[in-house]
Design a protein around this motif. Structure first.
Motif, PDB file in Angstrom:
ATOM      1  N   ASP A 168       0.785  -1.307   0.073  1.00  0.00           N
ATOM      2  CA  ASP A 168      -0.059   0.017  -0.004  1.00  0.00           C
ATOM      3  C   ASP A 168       0.931   1.157   0.049  1.00  0.00           C
ATOM      4  O   ASP A 168       0.602   2.107  -0.805  1.00  0.00           O
ATOM      5  N   HIS A 214       0.818   4.162  -3.063  1.00  0.00           N
ATOM      6  CA  HIS A 214       0.673   5.570  -2.987  1.00  0.00           C
ATOM      7  C   HIS A 214       2.006   6.447  -3.350  1.00  0.00           C
ATOM      8  O   HIS A 214       1.723   7.517  -3.734  1.00  0.00           O
ATOM      9  N   GLY A 257       0.033   9.149  -5.250  1.00  0.00           N
ATOM     10  CA  GLY A 257      -1.346   8.999  -4.476  1.00  0.00           C
ATOM     11  C   GLY A 257      -2.438   9.298  -5.889  1.00  0.00           C
ATOM     12  O   GLY A 257      -3.423   9.030  -5.318  1.00  0.00           O
ATOM     13  N   ILE A 273      -5.221   6.438  -5.951  1.00  0.00           N
ATOM     14  CA  ILE A 273      -6.591   6.527  -5.180  1.00  0.00           C
ATOM     15  C   ILE A 273      -7.460   7.177  -6.005  1.00  0.00           C
ATOM     16  O   ILE A 273      -8.679   6.900  -6.207  1.00  0.00           O
TER      17      ILE A 273
END
Length: 242
Positions: free
Chosen positions: A30, A34, A39, A42
């Motif tokens: 994870d 990111h 990021g 997401i």
């Protein structure tokens, strides 16, 4: 596609090597996702799931669920009765179950060990099938997509989120420099497994994207297929109906 593997010195099949790779990086997966994407991964998941909001989503199957990021986001956006996530990596599932327990979503999201190319579900079971950054790792793309079609109810929707190749020349050069030179170094520093992040750009390059993917999608039995490129074409969302 099956010739692109994480560990070139290994004699194991692509499926075996992909399982080993994800077990190796599970604890840092994870964080790496990111960090390496800034990021934006997401945003990609949210944008893709928003395309399904007006569909019937009572029972959802999340293929190659990994640590459950897509399943958790799908629960928030689609509000289904239940989501079942399937993955071949025990390490990734352990991380995912811990996240789901922490969020109190154990009644809504169930994580199962399983082969996404040989799904242990009856025909016409799910309203919606979703997968993010998983089909690129299939040993046989057509076989995997065909099985996803099989377990989908007639009229149901399949959504695939996957890396694709940017078309803009200057952006493409910058992207490939980052993904082939910088990304493996960061991946090695954080996960201690450089091969996993050398495999990533190699598998993206070899993967059929855009219209080439849609041809395989249609061959697997999907109708009304479309591709939606995101972020200059680094990522694409593929939608198909059964």
């Amino acid at each position: 596609m099956s010739s692109i593997v994480p560990y070139k010195e290994s004699s194991g099949s692509k499926k075996e090597q992909v399982t080993e790779m994800f077990d190796n990086v599970a604890g840092k997966y994870d964080l790496l996702n990111h960090v390496l994407s800034g990021g934006v991964d997401i945003y990609w998941r949210k944008r893709a799931l928003s395309m399904l909001k007006n569909n019937r989503n009572d029972l959802v199957l999340d293929i190659a669920t990994g640590t459950g990021d897509l399943a958790i986001e799908a629960n928030r956006i689609l509000k289904p009765g239940k989501i079942i996530g399937v993955d071949i990596s025990k390490g990734m599932l352990e991380e995912g179950r811990a996240k789901i327990k922490k969020l109190g979503l154990e009644e809504k999201i169930e994580m199962q060990l399983g082969d996404s190319e040989k799904l242990l579900f009856d025909d016409n079971t799910f309203d919606t099938v979703i997968v993010s950054f998983g089909v690129r790792n299939f040993e046989n793309l057509l076989k995997g997509l065909s099985d996803m079609n099989r377990v989908l109810k007639p009229g149901g929707t399949c959504m695939v989120v996957e890396f694709s190749k940017p078309k803009n020349y200057f952006f493409k050069q910058a992207y490939w420099f980052y993904s082939t030179k910088i990304l493996p170094l960061i991946g090695k520093l954080i996960s201690k497994d450089r091969s996993a992040y050398t495999y990533l750009p190699e598998s993206v390059k070899a993967f059929p994207d855009g219209e080439d993917f849609l041809k395989v999608y249609r061959e697997a039995g999907f109708k009304e297929c479309r591709a939606v490129p995101l972020t200059f074409g680094i990522c694409s969302v593929y939608i198909g109906k059964k």
